[in-house]
Design a protein around this motif. Structure first.
Motif, PDB file in Angstrom:
ATOM      1  N   ARG A  41       0.834  -1.210   0.000  1.00 36.74           N
ATOM      2  CA  ARG A  41       0.000   0.000   0.000  1.00 36.74           C
ATOM      3  C   ARG A  41       0.868   1.260   0.000  1.00 36.74           C
ATOM      4  NH1 ARG A  41      -5.740  -0.338   1.716  1.00 36.74           N
ATOM      5  NH2 ARG A  41      -6.338  -2.218   0.606  1.00 36.74           N
ATOM      6  N   VAL A  42       1.933   1.251   0.771  1.00 37.59           N
ATOM      7  CA  VAL A  42       2.824   2.419   0.829  1.00 37.59           C
ATOM      8  C   VAL A  42       3.465   2.644  -0.535  1.00 37.59           C
ATOM      9  CG1 VAL A  42       5.002   3.264   1.807  1.00 37.59           C
ATOM     10  CG2 VAL A  42       3.264   2.263   3.299  1.00 37.59           C
ATOM     11  N   ARG A  43       3.937   1.578  -1.159  1.00 41.79           N
ATOM     12  CA  ARG A  43       4.552   1.706  -2.490  1.00 41.79           C
ATOM     13  C   ARG A  43       3.537   2.207  -3.510  1.00 41.79           C
ATOM     14  NH1 ARG A  43       6.906  -3.841  -1.346  1.00 41.79           N
ATOM     15  NH2 ARG A  43       8.912  -3.359  -0.416  1.00 41.79           N
ATOM     16  N   GLU A  44       2.330   1.673  -3.447  1.00 47.39           N
ATOM     17  CA  GLU A  44       1.270   2.089  -4.371  1.00 47.39           C
ATOM     18  C   GLU A  44       0.950   3.575  -4.178  1.00 47.39           C
ATOM     19  OE1 GLU A  44      -3.502   1.304  -4.867  1.00 47.39           O
ATOM     20  OE2 GLU A  44      -2.259  -0.282  -4.003  1.00 47.39           O
ATOM     21  N   ARG A  45       0.860   4.014  -2.922  1.00 46.05           N
ATOM     22  CA  ARG A  45       0.566   5.417  -2.634  1.00 46.05           C
ATOM     23  C   ARG A  45       1.676   6.317  -3.164  1.00 46.05           C
ATOM     24  NH1 ARG A  45      -0.027   5.242   2.792  1.00 46.05           N
ATOM     25  NH2 ARG A  45      -2.146   4.509   2.533  1.00 46.05           N
ATOM     26  N   ARG A  46       2.930   5.909  -2.991  1.00 44.25           N
ATOM     27  CA  ARG A  46       4.058   6.713  -3.493  1.00 44.25           C
ATOM     28  C   ARG A  46       4.039   6.811  -5.014  1.00 44.25           C
ATOM     29  NH1 ARG A  46       8.715   4.251   0.324  1.00 44.25           N
ATOM     30  NH2 ARG A  46       8.210   5.450   2.196  1.00 44.25           N
ATOM     31  N   ARG A  47       3.762   5.678  -5.683  1.00 40.15           N
ATOM     32  CA  ARG A  47       3.683   5.705  -7.151  1.00 40.15           C
ATOM     33  C   ARG A  47       2.573   6.630  -7.610  1.00 40.15           C
ATOM     34  NH1 ARG A  47       4.694   0.113  -6.758  1.00 40.15           N
ATOM     35  NH2 ARG A  47       2.469  -0.308  -6.831  1.00 40.15           N
ATOM     36  N   ARG A  48       1.421   6.556  -6.953  1.00 42.37           N
ATOM     37  CA  ARG A  48       0.285   7.403  -7.326  1.00 42.37           C
ATOM     38  C   ARG A  48       0.623   8.869  -7.113  1.00 42.37           C
ATOM     39  NH1 ARG A  48      -3.305   6.763  -3.402  1.00 42.37           N
ATOM     40  NH2 ARG A  48      -3.353   4.556  -3.803  1.00 42.37           N
ATOM     41  N   GLU A  49       1.247   9.194  -5.975  1.00 36.92           N
ATOM     42  CA  GLU A  49       1.615  10.586  -5.691  1.00 36.92           C
ATOM     43  C   GLU A  49       2.631  11.098  -6.710  1.00 36.92           C
ATOM     44  OE1 GLU A  49       2.903  10.421  -1.618  1.00 36.92           O
ATOM     45  OE2 GLU A  49       0.843  10.447  -0.849  1.00 36.92           O
ATOM     46  N   ARG A  50       3.607  10.259  -7.071  1.00 34.66           N
ATOM     47  CA  ARG A  50       4.610  10.666  -8.055  1.00 34.66           C
ATOM     48  C   ARG A  50       3.964  10.880  -9.418  1.00 34.66           C
ATOM     49  NH1 ARG A  50       8.778   6.379  -8.280  1.00 34.66           N
ATOM     50  NH2 ARG A  50       7.817   6.332  -6.395  1.00 34.66           N
ATOM     51  N   ARG A  51       3.072   9.966  -9.809  1.00 30.07           N
ATOM     52  CA  ARG A  51       2.379  10.097 -11.086  1.00 30.07           C
ATOM     53  C   ARG A  51       1.525  11.364 -11.101  1.00 30.07           C
ATOM     54  NH1 ARG A  51      -0.883   5.737 -10.885  1.00 30.07           N
ATOM     55  NH2 ARG A  51      -2.515   7.044 -10.049  1.00 30.07           N
ATOM     56  N   SER A  53       1.937  14.038  -9.271  1.00 32.04           N
ATOM     57  CA  SER A  53       2.832  15.187  -9.244  1.00 32.04           C
ATOM     58  C   SER A  53       3.420  15.444 -10.627  1.00 32.04           C
ATOM     59  CB  SER A  53       3.948  14.950  -8.233  1.00 32.04           C
ATOM     60  OG  SER A  53       4.899  15.968  -8.298  1.00 32.04           O
TER      61      SER A  53
END
Length: 162
Positions: free
Chosen positions: A60-70, A72
């Motif tokens: 979930r943490v990795r998914e959230r980071r990918r989503r935030e980066r995308r 951004s």
């Protein structure tokens, strides 16, 4: 064993995520994951459940980071930098008004074209027909179409210059 440890796992996941609702989702996902796992001998069932729960949190943490980066990256592509500060790349209200006024002026200029030039211009420029197709449709020569379009273009240049 899952049923016995469900409350414990829920508290574990709530502590890791900081959100009881997300922890509930993860407990459900944990149940689905262990149901889909290959049946086989597990040395320590408790440790296995906690390891799967921890892996779910990490996913979930990795998914959230990918989503935030995308998100951004997308937001950055939608803005331009002016003097080092972000500015919205979308047209301003004033630009939209000017664009509408220019479109209205162009439409009025096209409507005011002489009859033959207007028909040839509309068929060629707006409907996308070739000069030969326009000539066939209007029953005139290709050079006649070219002359009509030249007249139309000159008329539009004059009308839009004003």
């Amino acid at each position: 064993m899952f049923g016995e440890l469900r409350g414990e796992l829920l508290r574990f996941l709530a502590a890791r995520t900081g959100d009881r609702v997300e922890a509930e989702d993860l407990v459900q996902e944990l149940w689905l994951r262990i149901q889909a796992a290959d049946p086989g001998p597990i040395g320590n069932g408790r440790a296995y459940l906690y390891r799967v729960a921890q892996n779910l949190v990490l996913d979930r943490v990795r998914e959230r980071r990918r989503r935030e980066r995308r998100d951004s990256d997308w937001a950055d592509s939608q803005t331009i930098k002016v003097a080092g500060e972000a500015a919205d790349a979308r047209p301003s209200a004033a630009d939209n008004i000017i664009e509408r006024e220019e479109a209205a002026a162009l439409a009025a200029a096209i409507a005011a074209l002489p009859e033959g030039a207007g028909r040839a211009f509309r068929l060629h420029k707006l409907d996308g027909l070739s000069h030969a197709e326009v000539a066939a449709r209007l029953g005139i020569s290709r050079s006649g179409v070219e002359k009509h379009i030249a007249v139309a273009m000159a008329h539009l240049r004059r009308a839009l210059k004003d």
